[in-house]
Design an enzyme around this catalytic site. Structure first.
Site, PDB file in Angstrom:
ATOM      1  CG  ASP A  85      46.700  48.895  35.456  1.00  0.00           C
ATOM      2  OD1 ASP A  85      46.454  50.085  35.277  1.00  0.00           O
ATOM      3  OD2 ASP A  85      47.844  48.404  35.339  1.00  0.00           O
TER       4      ASP A  85
ATOM      5  CG  ASP B 281      46.341  42.964  38.535  1.00  0.00           C
ATOM      6  OD1 ASP B 281      47.164  43.145  37.618  1.00  0.00           O
ATOM      7  OD2 ASP B 281      45.167  43.403  38.516  1.00  0.00           O
TER       8      ASP B 281
ATOM      9  CG  ASP C  21      41.351  43.580  37.758  1.00  0.00           C
ATOM     10  OD1 ASP C  21      42.588  43.450  37.751  1.00  0.00           O
ATOM     11  OD2 ASP C  21      40.719  44.201  36.884  1.00  0.00           O
TER      12      ASP C  21
HETATM   13 MG   LIG Z   1      44.302  43.982  36.677  1.00  0.00          MG
END
Ligand SMILES: [Mg+2]
Length: 247
Positions: free
Chosen positions: A17, A15, A193
């Site tokens: 960000d 991922d 996240d």
């Molecule tokens: Mg993310």
């Protein structure tokens, strides 16, 4: 600290960000660590090319942030896809329901005062990072706005609610990479996240891989790293750990 295991022949999915870069007040305002491109270049070499970014962003943004590095990648949670670094970006056709939703949102009273619409083409994201007190109002308004649009569903992230096609997610994107070289026959590793990464964790776990949740919050991922700094350290460790070629 109990670090996630590093498989002998990993295929690494990342991922962007909140995993490789920290969040900023606006999507364009993130800063890329100067060492990140170098780290990813070494990781690509170590994984024999089996390294891909899997993101909710458009790939042109990812390419701009990581320039001059171009990686295999899935953008907009899988609507955009570049199977190999030197391939062109393929994009699934747009849902007409997205147009209807965009019209509704643009003519509603929801936007403004720190509540912003990001048009991702095949997805519409409402960001309320600058108006966190409006969270309940934003979510209720989005639920009402898509209630008769059956091709769409809502995904809630950090200070964002996004309406997306229901037939696209990060898990399906990772599974598609795992069907083709140089990813096939390797052990998938996925770091993310946010809520939208959970689909990816499920697929990676089912394939016997290593699913790693970054930061706090509930997750199906069995492994965890605390923050971006720990992610970069662990990936660096991976570049220095011997991995074997596919026999
Ligand atoms: Mg993310």
């Amino acid at each position: 600290m109990n670090l996630p295991p590093i498989p002998p022949s990993p295929a690494v999915f990342l991922d962007f960000d909140g995993t490789l870069v920290d969040f900023a007040d606006a999507p364009d305002a993130v800063t890329v660590d100067p060492d990140l491109v170098d780290l990813l270049t070494r990781l690509r070499s170590r994984t024999h090319g089996a390294l891909a970014v899997v993101t909710g962003r458009r790939l042109e943004e990812i390419d701009r942030f990581l320039s001059p590095l171009v990686l295999p990648a899935a953008g907009l949670h899988g609507i955009e896809r570049r199977a190999r670094a030197n391939a062109s970006i393929l994009e699934l056709p747009q849902s007409s329901q997205i147009h209807r939703l965009r019209d509704r949102l643009e003519t509603s009273s929801l936007l403004g005062g720190g509540i912003n619409l990001e048009d991702k083409g095949n997805g519409l994201a409402i960001h309320y990072r600058l108006a966190p007190q409006a969270e309940a109002e934003v979510k209720a308004a989005m639920r009402a706005a898509i209630s008769d649009l059956d091709e769409l569903h809502l995904v809630e992230g950090k200070m964002v609610v996004e309406a997306k096609r229901a037939d696209v997610n990060k898990g399906l994107a990772i599974a598609a990479f795992m069907d083709v070289p140089p990813f096939a026959d390797r052990i998938p590793v996925f770091l993310g996240d946010d809520v939208t990464d959970e689909d990816g964790f499920r697929v990676v776990a089912k394939l016997g891989g290593v699913a790693v949740k970054v930061g706090d919050g509930p997750s199906v991922a069995p492994y965890r790293l605390d923050d971006r700094r720990q992610v970069l350290e662990w990936l660096d460790l991976m570049t220095r750990t011997e991995t074997s070629r596919i026999p």
